[in-house]
Enzyme design. Structure first.
Site, short mmCIF file in Angstrom:
data_model
loop_
_atom_site.label_atom_id
_atom_site.label_comp_id
_atom_site.label_asym_id
_atom_site.label_seq_id
_atom_site.Cartn_x
_atom_site.Cartn_y
_atom_site.Cartn_z
N HIS A 292 -29.38 4.08 -3.88
CA HIS A 292 -28.63 5.34 -4.06
C HIS A 292 -27.86 5.32 -5.38
CE1 HIS A 292 -26.24 8.84 -2.49
NE2 HIS A 292 -25.39 8.37 -3.39
N GLU A 293 -27.07 4.29 -5.57
CA GLU A 293 -26.24 4.22 -6.78
C GLU A 293 -27.12 4.08 -8.02
OE1 GLU A 293 -23.38 5.19 -6.49
OE2 GLU A 293 -23.18 4.92 -4.32
ZN ZN Z 1 -23.91 9.51 -4.37
#
Ligand code: ZN
Length: 692
Positions: A479-480
């Site tokens: 995600h990051e």
């Molecule tokens: Zn996010």
């Protein structure tokens, strides 16, 4: 006796005032912070005066926008490493220095938004014939700038401008009051347990936390509180039903006219006042409602569009929520609980999940050693986007565990990122990406390449073993990294819309949630998993269990999120129609919920996201962005998850273009049509096919 301190030459010795390639983290001391920020703010104020004087009635792009970019970039270059250090390795001294700068920075930013001459210079540039030669990014930057000036009330007659400022300041006061009362109410209730039998079912770690809480108050035994790490295990694991009910009732009546502390910290009147003032603010700026004002900076265009979107999702997922609830009720009845109440659903839900899937996050760790995961992640983005990622050794850092990587394409440098992966005592929780440097072409014509900070809070390696991640942690990492790619693969050369700058709030999670998909694809898992001792890939039966458990009770979870989203949006779209906050909530529950909480439930009184955070008339953004990312990924499902052409198309349409064009246009460019909710429903198991 007084000693005359030698006054140092601030700008010569202060690392925050020197130009740099990568931030000089190890040289930054708390005593550098305030003098540097004060110096830059003073320089910038003088700089703006000079720009306005030089540009007169005929501003140019370079003379106005690029010159302003230079000022902003210098401030960012000094402030970004300070706020980063404050988040990743804070000390009392640094926090004090950091906080001491906040009022000055906030005053500076308000002053910018209300600088009439600056507004007029941007207007003059936007209406000049030069615009015909501007590219899309330049046009969008001018459009956003004028919009933001107007939203800060610059266009209003003096009396209304004054009222605008009063309303804003009153609103920020009420937001703090809401949080403070919620905090006080949360802390005002505890339950002291002296007989361990009452805690049957709780995990050892939850009990240890409760014992420590008791000890901190000089008590023996265990102390249950309404803080999440205490509340959550009680609702999930406590076998004593009466205890669950008691804790539930205290929790869901916090800061209200109900429950054990009824009326003591009541947020009810605060909420009404906030809603009135938001409505007034919207009207002052020429909007019909606060919902409309909120959408002025978002991808969604009209309140109707948002409401239709949420109702459509609700209609499609409600039958699955009904099915989930029936299964849960049947299971609870088997276990001797014929009437399932709000304080039972978490408890029986967890038992049912364990019984059905018996797959624990801890058991998966051995398959996800950190270097295997990182190598797999880099291999995935290389397949998708043709970029190479290599580690750089020997650089200035804030901690020896931090790693630095470089992205290259065909031998050309694109950007760099710091990876700070492990939890430490003096670090804030959670995971995030922030831009340390933006990609931009400077006024002097050189290209500044992007740098990103990626921070996670994983469990560090223990003696003799590499750091091992849970699958949840792997998903967080992806995600990051998706946010990081959005920042670093941008091809925009104008700071205002490069990378994640200028991207609408409800679209900014598209690239990050999009990356998570590869953690669930067998082809992706093959690259990122390998037993840390044997190298064996994730076994098929574990993978099947993980996939099956992914969508457990997804119908119930979906309608719960939709209840929050619809409640928030309706409240801000229809305020003033005579209905109370609770009546709006009841209406939404009639429409979407499948399980009714007891009448004393006062959920809105603790909904800090919308009353004290930035999510007012914006909570729908979570679901909105999930629809975008699921639908974008469905093109990869159709064309092959590692299809380099599809990867290239995604990179060109979405990752490369930042905030330079409306997100709907970018999305249509990639998908060939407007977003559809089908892929999200399918990925969440909320379609007949998936249910079969
Ligand atoms: Zn996010």
């Amino acid at each position: 006796m007084f000693l005359q301190a030698k006054v140092p030459n601030v700008s010569e010795n202060n690392p925050l005032l020197q130009p740099y390639d990568l931030p000089p983290f190890s040289a930054i001391r708390p005593e550098h912070v305030q003098p540097a920020i004060e110096q830059i703010l003073a320089d910038n104020r003088a700089g703006i005066q000079k720009i306005l004087a030089d540009q007169g009635q005929k501003p140019t792009w370079a003379g106005l926008v690029l010159a302003m970019d230079e000022l902003n970039d210098r401030l960012g270059a000094a402030w970004s490493p300070v706020s980063h250090l404050n988040a990743v390795c804070n000390s009392a001294e640094l926090r004090e220095a950091y906080e001491a700068c906040l009022p000055a920075l906030s005053a500076y930013s308000t002053e910018m938004g209300q600088n009439r001459e600056l507004f007029q210079a941007f207007e003059a540039l936007a209406h000049s014939p030069q615009v015909a030669d501007f590219d899309q990014a330049q046009k969008t930057i001018l459009e956003h700038s004028l919009r933001d000036f107007r939203l800060s009330g610059i266009d209003l007659p003096p009396a209304e401008q004054k009222r605008y400022a009063e309303v804003q300041s009153k609103l920020s006061e009420l937001g703090s009051k809401f949080s403070n009362q919620l905090l006080d109410a949360t802390q005002a209730w505890t339950k002291h347990i002296t007989d361990e039998a009452a805690l049957a079912g709780l995990t050892e770690s939850a009990k240890a936390q409760m014992a420590a809480a008791a000890q901190a108050k000089g008590l023996d035994g265990w102390l249950i509180s309404l803080e999440f790490p205490s509340y959550f295990p009680v609702m999930t694991y406590a076998e004593d039903r009466a205890l669950r009910e008691e804790v539930y009732a205290a929790y869901c009546t916090r800061a209200s006219d109900q429950g054990p502390n009824a009326g003591k910290f009541d947020n009810g009147p605060v909420m009404e006042e906030i809603l009135d003032l938001r409505q007034e603010l919207a009207r002052l700026l020429g909007f019909a409602s606060f919902a409309e004002l909120s959408l002025a900076t978002k991808m969604a265009e009209t309140p109707d569009q948002v409401l239709t979107f949420l109702r459509d999702l609700a209609k499609r997922s409600k039958p699955f929520a009904v099915r989930d609830l029936q299964q849960l009720q049947a299971y609870a009845a088997e276990q001797g609980c014929p009437e399932l109440k709000s304080w039972d659903s978490g408890f029986f839900g967890e038992k049912l999940r364990e019984q059905r899937y018996s797959v624990s996050q801890e058991a998966l760790r051995v398959y996800f050693p950190i270097d295997k995961v990182l190598g797999g992640l880099f291999a995935i983005v290389q397949k998708l986007y043709g970029i190479e990622i290599a580690e750089i050794k020997g650089f200035d850092t804030w901690h020896p565990d931090v790693r630095l990587f470089e992205i290259k394409e065909n031998g050309q440098h694109i950007g760099r990122f710091f990876f700070d992966l492990y939890a430490r005592a003096n670090e804030g929780g959670g995971a995030w990406m922030d831009g340390a440097r933006d990609r931009r072409r400077t006024a002097a014509g050189t290209l500044q390449n992007p740098v990103a900070n990626l921070v996670c809070n994983f469990t560090p390696a223990v003696a003799g073993k590499p750091a091992l991640l849970t699958h949840d942690e792997v998903t967080t990492l992806f995600h990051e990294f998706g946010h990081g790619l959005h920042h670093m693969l941008t091809e925009i050369e104008h700071a205002g819309v490069s990378g994640i700058n200028g991207v609408a709030w409800d679209a900014v999670e598209l690239p990050s949630q999009f990356m998570e998909n590869w953690c669930w694809e067998p082809e992706g898992l093959a690259l990122i998993s390998g037993h840390y001792e044997t190298g064996e890939a994730l076994p098929k039966d574990l993978l099947d269990k993980m996939l099956a458990a992914k969508n457990f009770q997804s119908g119930l979870m979906m309608v719960r999120q939709l209840e929050f989203s619809l409640f928030d949006f309706e409240l801000h779209a229809t305020h003033g129609d005579g209905r109370s906050v609770l009546q709006v909530l009841e209406g939404v529950r009639d429409e979407v919920s499948v399980m009714r909480p007891p009448a004393y439930n006062r959920f809105p009184n603790s909904f800090a996201h919308i009353f004290a955070g930035g999510y007012a008339a914006g909570y729908y953004s979570y679901k909105w962005a999930e629809v975008l990312s699921a639908d974008a990924f469905s093109r990869f499902e159709e064309e092959g998850v590692f299809n380099p052409q599809t990867g290239k198309a995604f990179r060109q349409a979405i990752l490369a273009r930042g905030g330079s064009l409306a997100p709907m246009e970018l999305f249509k460019d990639f998908r060939g049509r407007e977003p559809s909710i089908d892929a999200l429903l399918r990925h969440s198991g909320l379609t007949e096919d998936a249910a079969a």
